[in-house]
Design an enzyme around this catalytic site. Structure first.
Site, PDB file in Angstrom:
ATOM      1  N   HIS A   1       0.935  -1.226  -0.106  1.00 47.71           N
ATOM      2  CA  HIS A   1       0.004  -0.005  -0.049  1.00 47.71           C
ATOM      3  C   HIS A   1       0.752   1.246  -0.096  1.00 47.71           C
ATOM      4  CE1 HIS A   1       0.835  -0.094   4.294  1.00 47.71           C
ATOM      5  NE2 HIS A   1       0.728   1.246   4.294  1.00 47.71           N
TER       6      HIS A   1
HETATM    7  C1  UD1 Z   1      -2.466   5.386   5.954  1.00 43.78           C
HETATM    8  C2  UD1 Z   1      -0.865   5.868   6.800  1.00 43.78           C
HETATM    9  C3  UD1 Z   1       0.142   4.822   6.519  1.00 43.78           C
HETATM   10  C4  UD1 Z   1      -0.233   3.474   7.222  1.00 43.78           C
HETATM   11  C5  UD1 Z   1      -1.562   3.068   6.517  1.00 43.78           C
HETATM   12  C6  UD1 Z   1      -2.075   1.735   6.887  1.00 43.78           C
HETATM   13  C7  UD1 Z   1      -0.428   8.408   6.445  1.00 43.78           C
HETATM   14  C8  UD1 Z   1       0.435   9.344   5.607  1.00 43.78           C
HETATM   15  N1  UD1 Z   1      -0.467   6.996   5.929  1.00 43.78           N
HETATM   16  O1  UD1 Z   1      -1.876   5.020   4.710  1.00 43.78           O
HETATM   17  O2  UD1 Z   1       1.289   5.193   7.094  1.00 43.78           O
HETATM   18  O3  UD1 Z   1       0.735   2.428   6.743  1.00 43.78           O
HETATM   19  O4  UD1 Z   1      -2.463   4.008   6.433  1.00 43.78           O
HETATM   20  O5  UD1 Z   1      -3.026   1.480   6.371  1.00 43.78           O
HETATM   21  O6  UD1 Z   1      -1.067   8.531   7.302  1.00 43.78           O
HETATM   22  N2  UD1 Z   1      -9.220   4.612   1.882  1.00 43.78           N
HETATM   23  C9  UD1 Z   1     -10.751   3.819   1.808  1.00 43.78           C
HETATM   24  N3  UD1 Z   1     -10.976   3.559   2.822  1.00 43.78           N
HETATM   25  C10 UD1 Z   1     -10.444   3.724   4.191  1.00 43.78           C
HETATM   26  C11 UD1 Z   1      -9.358   4.058   4.179  1.00 43.78           C
HETATM   27  C12 UD1 Z   1      -8.857   4.620   2.964  1.00 43.78           C
HETATM   28  O7  UD1 Z   1     -10.972   3.628   0.874  1.00 43.78           O
HETATM   29  O8  UD1 Z   1     -11.216   3.337   5.290  1.00 43.78           O
HETATM   30  C13 UD1 Z   1      -8.615   4.712   0.581  1.00 43.78           C
HETATM   31  C14 UD1 Z   1      -9.027   6.329  -0.021  1.00 43.78           C
HETATM   32  O9  UD1 Z   1      -9.234   6.067  -1.367  1.00 43.78           O
HETATM   33  C15 UD1 Z   1      -7.754   6.932   0.330  1.00 43.78           C
HETATM   34  C16 UD1 Z   1      -6.846   6.004   0.445  1.00 43.78           C
HETATM   35  O10 UD1 Z   1      -7.334   4.868   0.769  1.00 43.78           O
HETATM   36  O11 UD1 Z   1      -7.785   8.194  -0.188  1.00 43.78           O
HETATM   37  C17 UD1 Z   1      -5.499   6.019   1.180  1.00 43.78           C
HETATM   38  O12 UD1 Z   1      -5.909   6.236   2.486  1.00 43.78           O
HETATM   39  P1  UD1 Z   1      -5.267   7.195   3.766  1.00 43.78           P
HETATM   40  O13 UD1 Z   1      -5.546   7.054   4.937  1.00 43.78           O
HETATM   41  O14 UD1 Z   1      -4.852   8.381   2.983  1.00 43.78           O
HETATM   42  O15 UD1 Z   1      -3.432   6.413   3.439  1.00 43.78           O
HETATM   43  P2  UD1 Z   1      -3.123   4.977   3.802  1.00 43.78           P
HETATM   44  O16 UD1 Z   1      -2.690   4.609   2.348  1.00 43.78           O
HETATM   45  O17 UD1 Z   1      -4.164   4.174   4.270  1.00 43.78           O
END
Ligand code: UD1
Length: 365
Positions: free
Chosen positions: A204
Site C-alpha cells: 500500500h
Molecule cells: C495510512 C498511513 C500509512 C499507514 C496506512 C495503514 C499516512 C500518511 N499514511 O496510509 O502510514 O501505513 O494508513 O493502512 O497517514 N481508503 C478507503 N477506505 C478507508 C481508508 C482509506 O477507501 O477506510 C482509501 C481512500 O481512497 C484513501 C486511500 O485509501 O484516499 C488512502 O488512505 P489514507 O488514509 O490517506 O492513507 P493509507 O494509504 O491508508
C-alpha cells in the site's frame, strides 16, 4: 488523571488496543478519539471488534484527502475536542497523519503529549510518515521507544534523555495477547490453503502503488513468484483504487496463483501470517509481527525505520529490484530449514504496562 488517545488508521488500532486495556486497569478517565482517517468497515470497525476496543467516544469523520488536506482537517477538528475535554495528556501512536495532527494541536494548547513508537527513522523524507515521525517527536513530552535505534535517533536529534523511555512494542503486546484466539480462525479452510504452503502479500506504500511503472514492476515480480507458490493478497483500498486507475486488472487476472481478496480482519490476518511460508510486504508493522512470529519476511522497500527486524528478526530488506526479490523469494520458498530469529528486547507483551507505570508516576499528584 484524564487521558485522551487518538487513533486514525488500521495500525493505530492494534497499538491502542494494548494501551486501552492497560488504562482500564487504573483509576484514569479515558477519552478515545477516532479521526476517521480510515473509515471503511473492513479497515476500522472490524478491527475494533476483533481487538475488543471500546466504541470511540468521538469520531471526527475526516475521511480521505491529500496528506495536507487530511492533516489540516484533523487539526481543525481536534482543536475543539481538546479545548472541550481538557485532558492532562494526549497519547498518539505510530506515524500516520492523525498522529502528527493530534500531537501538534495538543502541544499548541499546552497539553502534554506522549508518543508511542517514538524515534523510528527511515531517513527518507519522501515518505509522508517520516515527516509525521519527526514532527511528532519534536513536540512530545514522553517518547516511548520500541527499539534501540529509536533511542539513538532521538539522542542524535538532541532530545533530552529524560524524555525517552525504552518500553518495548505495544503492537507486539496486542499480537501476543491475541495469538491463541487467532488460532481458531477458519481462514485457511475458507481460502483453501495449506499451512506453510502459501505466501501472504500486502502492498500500500505510495512509492509502490501510486506510480504505474512501480506497480507494474511489482506485478512482474509476483508473476514469477506465483509460478512457484500461491500468493494471498488482501488488497488495501489505496491499492484497489490504483489497480483500476492503471487498468492492471487484466495483468492480475492472468496470474492464476495470485489471489486478491478484501482487507482481512485482525485475527484472520494474524493466523494467515503465522502459517505463511513467506510474507511479502511494504508495511512497517508487518516487519515487526513476522519477526515475532518467526516467519520470513521480504520487505519491498529500500529502507526500514525498524532496523532491529533486519538485525535480529526475520526481515530481509530487499528493495523492489525485480531480480533480487525473485531470487530471495525462491530461496525461501525452496528452503526446508527453519529461520533463526531472536525476539528483540522488551517485545515481551509488557510494553503497555511499562508505559502506564511511567505515566502514572509522572502524573501522581
Ligand atoms: C495510512 C498511513 C500509512 C499507514 C496506512 C495503514 C499516512 C500518511 N499514511 O496510509 O502510514 O501505513 O494508513 O493502512 O497517514 N481508503 C478507503 N477506505 C478507508 C481508508 C482509506 O477507501 O477506510 C482509501 C481512500 O481512497 C484513501 C486511500 O485509501 O484516499 C488512502 O488512505 P489514507 O488514509 O490517506 O492513507 P493509507 O494509504 O491508508
Amino acid at each position: 488523571m484524564k487521558i485522551l488517545s487518538i487513533a486514525g488508521t488500521r495500525p493505530n488500532f492494534m497499538k491502542l488496543g494494548a494501551l486501552i486495556d492497560e488504562i482500564k486497569k487504573h483509576d484514569v478517565e479515558h477519552v478515545l478519539v477516532h479521526t476517521g482517517q480510515h473509515y471503511d468497515k473492513k479497515m476500522s470497525k472490524l478491527f475494533f471488534d476483533d481487538l475488543g476496543l471500546p466504541e470511540p467516544d468521538i469520531n471526527l469523520g475526516v475521511g480521505s484527502g491529500s496528506n495536507e488536506e487530511q492533516t489540516k482537517k484533523i487539526m481543525e477538528k481536534i482543536e475543539d475536542v481538546l479545548v472541550r475535554e481538557k485532558p492532562d495528556l494526549v497519547i498518539v501512536v505510530g506515524d500516520v497523519n492523525s498522529t502528527m495532527a493530534g500531537a501538534l494541536v495538543a502541544k499548541k494548547l499546552g497539553i502534554k503529549v506522549a508518543h508511542v513508537e517514538a524515534g523510528l527513522r527511515s531517513f527518507d523524507l519522501t515518505m509522508p510518515e517520516e515527516t509525521n515521525r519527526i514532527e511528532t517527536d519534536k513536540v512530545s513530552d514522553f517518547l516511548f521507544t520500541t527499539e534501540e535505534s529509536g533511542n539513538k535517533n532521538l539522542i542524535n536529534e538532541g532530545v533530552d534523555k529524560e524524555k525517552i523511555f525504552f518500553v518495548g512494542n505495544v503492537m507486539i503486546d496486542t499480537l501476543l495477547k491475541h495469538k491463541e484466539k487467532a488460532e481458531k480462525s477458519d481462514i485457511l479452510e475458507k481460502l483453501n490453503l495449506e499451512k506453510g504452503n502459501y505466501c501472504a502479500l500486502t502492498l500500500h506504500r505510495p512509492s509502490n502503488v501510486d506510480i504505474k511503472e512501480c506497480f507494474e514492476n511489482i506485478l512482474s515480480i509476483l508473476d514469477k513468484v506465483q509460478d512457484k507458490i500461491k500468493i494471498i493478497f488482501p488488497v488495501h483500498p489505496r491499492t484497489r483504487k490504483n489497480i483500476e486507475k492503471f487498468s492492471l486488472d487484466n495483468k492480475i487476472k492472468n496470474m492464476e496463483n495470485l489471489m486478491l481478496i478484501d482487507p482481512m480482519r485482525y485475527l484472520d490476518f494474524l493466523f494467515l501470517m503465522s502459517n505463511a511460508k513467506l510474507v511479502l510486504t511494504d508495511s512497517g508493522g508487518i516487519q515487526e509481527e513476522t519477526t515475532v512470529l518467526g516467519v520470513p519476511c521480504i520487505t519491498l522497500r529500500k529502507n526500514t525505520e525498524r532496523p532491529v527486524t533486519v538485525e535480529q528478526g526475520t526481515n530481509l530488506l530487499v528493495s523492489t529490484d525485480r531480480d533480487k526479490v525473485i531470487e530471495k523469494s525462491l530461496e525461501i520458498i525452496n528452503s526446508e530449514s527453519k529461520i533463526n530469529n531472536k525476539i528483540p528486547d522488551l517485545w515481551d507483551g509488557g510494553a503497555a504496562e511499562r508505559i502506564m507505570e511511567i505515566l502514572l508516576e509522572r502524573f501522581k499528584k
